[in-house]
Design an enzyme around this catalytic site. Structure first.
Site, PDB file in Angstrom:
ATOM      1  CE  LYS A 101      44.095  78.465 129.902  1.00 27.75           C
ATOM      2  NZ  LYS A 101      42.765  78.776 129.377  1.00 27.75           N
TER       3      LYS A 101
ATOM      4  CD  GLN B  58      39.259  77.113 129.508  1.00 28.05           C
ATOM      5  OE1 GLN B  58      40.152  77.566 130.210  1.00 28.05           O
ATOM      6  NE2 GLN B  58      39.418  76.958 128.198  1.00 28.05           N
TER       7      GLN B  58
ATOM      8  CG  ASP C 122      41.598  84.608 129.373  1.00 29.44           C
ATOM      9  OD1 ASP C 122      42.728  84.441 128.864  1.00 29.44           O
ATOM     10  OD2 ASP C 122      40.623  83.890 129.105  1.00 29.44           O
TER      11      ASP C 122
END
Ligand code: NAP
Length: 277
Positions: free
Chosen positions: A49, A93, A116
């Site tokens: 990413k 994450q 996200d």
């Protein structure tokens, strides 16, 4: 249905938007990535990413925390990023180590920076059809369907998997596009029979080749969101491809679109925050 070219086009547009923002206001979009522990898959995902961010002219700032970080410490770290005006998007994450209250950590993300799409605010906005950031994988899948001209309206969409970041929001996005949605999960009875009625089938289970080609309705559109060790999806690709009208490969299907959405939402967050600063 490949995601690679479409994702490259989205990333190219992000790069252009990031360049515009820099030239007009001196601001470079910045994504903060937070990783707790050193799970090899998570380390790889975060590196991937950040690498894509660099290619799109998006800055990334990495916060690496030890595996024994407490919920309070993680929440404090995420809150600090939420309060930092030079950070426009935050990616925590997941999964985080089991002793951490993951929901509490997600909720420390300012919804304006939730690129996200993991906060309750983002989920609610999506459920109400209001502006907000989508969870990246469901958002990427819908973009893929759009790009291939697949209109879910009136179709029977079967989503196998109901996780809060993938199956559940995806079903809601398909419902918003007027699909008739069935969710399946580990307690579903008669899974094969339900799969056999799917015009659009989404596999989001996390079990290699769990869905067999023989169960696919001829002419169906098959989206394999699964990503298992060894680059294997949740669908038996060869068997399903013989019956499906369209099917996503693994890798090169849903995965690239997930990252593309993350970058797109980061740039959008930076543009919005700069306009309201
Ligand atoms: P998850 O949180 O483990 O959820 C898995 C879902 O599958 C659960 O809803 C579970 O049901 C259901 N399930 C498990 N066994 C089942 C069975 N025998 N029959 C029917 N349903 C069953 O996983 P996730 O985070 O949603 O991820 C799913 C897959 O997508 C994984 O392979 C992951 O690597 C992949 N993924 C890919 C991307 C990408 O960018 N390509 C992004 C995220 C995730 P219950 O709710 O009843 O337990």
């Amino acid at each position: 249905m490949t995601g690679t070219e479409l994702a490259a086009a989205v990333v190219e547009r992000c790069a252009e938007a990031a360049r515009n923002l820099r030239e007009t206001s001196g601001v470079t979009p910045c994504l903060a990535t937070v990783l707790v522990g050193d799970d090899p898959a998570s380390v790889t995902y975060v590196a991937m990413k950040r690498n894509r961010c660099a290619r799109a002219g998006i800055e990334s700032r990495h916060v690496a925390l030890p595996a024994d970080t407490t919920t309070e410490e993680l929440v404090a770290a995420v809150r600090a990023l939420s309060a930092d005006p030079s950070v426009h998007g935050i990616l925590l994450q997941h999964p985080v180590p089991e002793h951490i209250d993951e929901r509490a950590a997600f909720e420390a993300i300012d919804p304006a920076k939730d690129v996200d799409g993991v906060t309750m605010w983002s989920f609610a906005a999506m459920a109400f059809g209001l502006p907000g950031f989508h969870a990246c994988t469901p958002g990427g899948i819908v973009r893929l369907l759009d790009a291939y001209g697949i209109d879910p309206s009136g179709r029977h969409a079967v989503v196998v998997g109901r996780s809060p970041i993938l199956g559940k929001p995806l079903g809601m996005l398909l419902l918003a596009r007027d699909a008739t949605v069935t969710y399946c999960h580990s307690r579903t009875v008669g899974l094969s029979d339900i799969i056999a009625t799917a015009d659009i089938l989404v596999a989001a289970v996390g079990r290699p080749e769990f869905i067999k080609g023989a169960d696919i309705k001829p002419g169906a559109v098959v989206i394999d969101a699964g990503y298992n060790p060894g680059n294997v999806g949740d669908v038996d690709f060869a068997g399903a491809a013989a019956r499906a009208r369209l099917i996503t490969p693994v890798p090169g299907g849903v995965g690239p679109m997930t990252i593309a959405l993350l970058l797109e939402q980061t740039v959008a967050a930076a543009v919005r925050q700069t306009a309201t600063a």
